[in-house]
Design an enzyme around this catalytic site. Structure first.
Site, PDB file in Angstrom:
ATOM      1  N   SER A   1     -12.226 -33.164 -46.176  1.00 24.45           N
ATOM      2  CA  SER A   1     -13.070 -34.302 -46.991  1.00 24.45           C
ATOM      3  C   SER A   1     -12.291 -34.505 -48.313  1.00 24.45           C
ATOM      4  O   SER A   1     -12.064 -33.681 -49.094  1.00 24.45           O
ATOM      5  CB  SER A   1     -14.442 -33.193 -47.240  1.00 24.45           C
ATOM      6  OG  SER A   1     -14.926 -34.168 -48.362  1.00 24.45           O
TER       7      SER A   1
ATOM      8  N   HIS B   1     -12.800 -36.918 -43.503  1.00 18.79           N
ATOM      9  CA  HIS B   1     -14.074 -36.997 -43.570  1.00 18.79           C
ATOM     10  C   HIS B   1     -14.411 -37.635 -45.045  1.00 18.79           C
ATOM     11  O   HIS B   1     -13.754 -37.380 -46.209  1.00 18.79           O
ATOM     12  CB  HIS B   1     -14.741 -35.436 -43.612  1.00 18.79           C
ATOM     13  CG  HIS B   1     -16.140 -35.396 -43.744  1.00 18.79           C
ATOM     14  ND1 HIS B   1     -16.839 -35.650 -42.406  1.00 18.79           N
ATOM     15  CD2 HIS B   1     -17.036 -35.204 -44.823  1.00 18.79           C
ATOM     16  CE1 HIS B   1     -18.394 -35.591 -42.855  1.00 18.79           C
ATOM     17  NE2 HIS B   1     -18.148 -35.244 -44.231  1.00 18.79           N
TER      18      HIS B   1
ATOM     19  N   ASP C   1     -17.352 -38.510 -47.728  1.00 20.22           N
ATOM     20  CA  ASP C   1     -18.820 -38.262 -48.209  1.00 20.22           C
ATOM     21  C   ASP C   1     -19.014 -39.257 -49.265  1.00 20.22           C
ATOM     22  O   ASP C   1     -18.668 -39.260 -50.629  1.00 20.22           O
ATOM     23  CB  ASP C   1     -18.824 -36.929 -48.817  1.00 20.22           C
ATOM     24  CG  ASP C   1     -18.669 -35.484 -47.895  1.00 20.22           C
ATOM     25  OD1 ASP C   1     -19.476 -35.702 -46.809  1.00 20.22           O
ATOM     26  OD2 ASP C   1     -17.655 -34.839 -48.196  1.00 20.22           O
TER      27      ASP C   1
ATOM     28  N   MET D   1     -22.053 -40.419 -51.384  1.00 23.27           N
ATOM     29  CA  MET D   1     -23.428 -40.040 -52.167  1.00 23.27           C
ATOM     30  C   MET D   1     -23.902 -41.274 -53.091  1.00 23.27           C
ATOM     31  O   MET D   1     -23.066 -41.956 -53.612  1.00 23.27           O
ATOM     32  CB  MET D   1     -23.071 -38.763 -52.788  1.00 23.27           C
ATOM     33  CG  MET D   1     -22.447 -37.738 -52.063  1.00 23.27           C
ATOM     34  SD  MET D   1     -22.260 -36.301 -52.821  1.00 23.27           S
ATOM     35  CE  MET D   1     -21.218 -35.233 -51.990  1.00 23.27           C
TER      36      MET D   1
ATOM     37  N   HIS E   1     -20.031 -39.837 -43.671  1.00 25.20           N
ATOM     38  CA  HIS E   1     -21.218 -39.087 -43.777  1.00 25.20           C
ATOM     39  C   HIS E   1     -22.010 -39.850 -44.851  1.00 25.20           C
ATOM     40  O   HIS E   1     -21.517 -39.553 -46.100  1.00 25.20           O
ATOM     41  CB  HIS E   1     -20.825 -37.724 -44.114  1.00 25.20           C
ATOM     42  CG  HIS E   1     -22.147 -36.912 -44.377  1.00 25.20           C
ATOM     43  ND1 HIS E   1     -22.039 -35.632 -45.021  1.00 25.20           N
ATOM     44  CD2 HIS E   1     -23.264 -37.106 -44.097  1.00 25.20           C
ATOM     45  CE1 HIS E   1     -23.064 -34.975 -45.091  1.00 25.20           C
ATOM     46  NE2 HIS E   1     -23.906 -35.816 -44.694  1.00 25.20           N
TER      47      HIS E   1
ATOM     48  N   MET F   1     -24.826 -39.834 -47.485  1.00 28.43           N
ATOM     49  CA  MET F   1     -25.892 -38.776 -47.898  1.00 28.43           C
ATOM     50  C   MET F   1     -26.576 -39.872 -49.191  1.00 28.43           C
ATOM     51  O   MET F   1     -26.372 -39.603 -50.222  1.00 28.43           O
ATOM     52  CB  MET F   1     -25.229 -37.874 -48.810  1.00 28.43           C
ATOM     53  CG  MET F   1     -24.574 -36.904 -47.747  1.00 28.43           C
ATOM     54  SD  MET F   1     -23.668 -35.237 -48.683  1.00 28.43           S
ATOM     55  CE  MET F   1     -22.007 -35.905 -48.453  1.00 28.43           C
TER      56      MET F   1
ATOM     57  N   MET G   1     -25.236 -29.536 -41.591  1.00 29.08           N
ATOM     58  CA  MET G   1     -25.010 -28.897 -43.046  1.00 29.08           C
ATOM     59  C   MET G   1     -25.237 -27.481 -43.207  1.00 29.08           C
ATOM     60  O   MET G   1     -26.438 -26.649 -43.111  1.00 29.08           O
ATOM     61  CB  MET G   1     -26.193 -29.470 -44.134  1.00 29.08           C
ATOM     62  CG  MET G   1     -25.555 -31.226 -43.939  1.00 29.08           C
ATOM     63  SD  MET G   1     -23.939 -31.463 -44.240  1.00 29.08           S
ATOM     64  CE  MET G   1     -23.491 -30.881 -45.996  1.00 29.08           C
TER      65      MET G   1
ATOM     66  N   ASP H   1     -20.677 -28.413 -41.960  1.00 28.54           N
ATOM     67  CA  ASP H   1     -20.032 -29.054 -43.099  1.00 28.54           C
ATOM     68  C   ASP H   1     -20.447 -28.229 -44.121  1.00 28.54           C
ATOM     69  O   ASP H   1     -21.694 -27.928 -44.499  1.00 28.54           O
ATOM     70  CB  ASP H   1     -20.445 -30.469 -43.111  1.00 28.54           C
ATOM     71  CG  ASP H   1     -19.662 -31.064 -44.736  1.00 28.54           C
ATOM     72  OD1 ASP H   1     -18.978 -30.261 -45.382  1.00 28.54           O
ATOM     73  OD2 ASP H   1     -19.880 -32.299 -44.950  1.00 28.54           O
TER      74      ASP H   1
END
Length: 231
Positions: free
Chosen positions: A11, A36, A38, A40, A69, A71, A140, A178
């Site tokens: 990540s 990966h 992330d 947010m 991903h 979020m 998660m 993850d």
């Protein structure tokens, strides 16, 4: 590639963003199967990271798939943005939307692998009724939003439940985990059905990326072997 039995996905949340291109190329050369990303928004989770522009930049730097991903609170508004930016797998949180099935179909319509995620305190029943429309489930093993958290062991029950349900449906779904993934935790995850491992601080926090990725893969392989012996 996406078809490998065990996949390790570093990540970039834990990478050195001052030299991001070098970081992602290093983990690719070290044997990573995916990168990966992330995403947010500072709303669904407290932290704020990056948007499609960074994903697009990373896509230009590596030849392995990007696992994105989301979020974020309104993932439906951004599916096209991240698909166009180069996501090969795109996950959103089941608890963030009213109609997860429709969003999964939209992701697939963009020729992207559809994935759905749940936090440790959310049930897999949020997506089980339409498991056959899902390419990947992200369990998660820490709460979304921060790196470096401790692995939550009882999340393995969710992995097992998804694996058993998929087997009954004769549907191939990847189970990704993850959070708190290191040289030990993949073993119990793989024994319960997980095959895709996101490792951020463990990989990027070491000097030898190849060794760290190999450690994650080896632990997962031990778990798979135990699982096959039981079955």
């Amino acid at each position: 590639m996406l078809g490998n039995s065990i996949q390790v996905c570093p990540s970039i949340l834990s990478a050195d963003f001052r030299r991001l291109e070098d970081e992602v190329k290093r983990v690719e050369d070290a044997g990573a199967d995916r990168i990966h990303c992330d995403v947010m928004d500072g709303h669904f989770v407290p932290n704020l990271t990056f948007g499609p522009m960074v994903v697009e930049t990373v896509k230009k730097c590596v030849n392995i798939p990007l696992d994105v991903h989301l979020m974020i609170s309104n993932p439906a508004d951004y599916i096209a943005n991240y698909s166009d930016a180069g996501a090969d797998v795109l996950s959103f949180h089941a608890e963030a939307v009213d109609d997860p099935a429709a969003l999964l179909d939209e992701i697939r319509s963009c020729n992207v692998k559809s994935a759905i995620a749940v936090n440790p305190d959310k049930p897999v029943e949020l997506f089980m009724p339409f498991l056959d429309r899902i390419d990947q489930v992200l369990i998660m093993t820490v709460f979304a939003g921060f790196g470096g958290q401790k692995f939550i062991a009882d999340t393995t029950a969710k992995m097992k439940a998804v694996a058993e349900a998929a087997k009954k449906l004769a549907h191939s779904v990847e189970i990704q985990v993850d959070g708190g993934i290191n040289a030990e935790t993949p073993e119990v995850c793989a024994a319960n059905g997980a095959t895709v491992f996101v490792a951020g601080s463990y990989v990027f926090g070491g000097e030898n990326y190849r060794e760290r990725i190999a450690n994650v893969r080896a632990a997962a392989q031990r778990g798979l072997q135990k699982s096959s012996q039981v079955s």
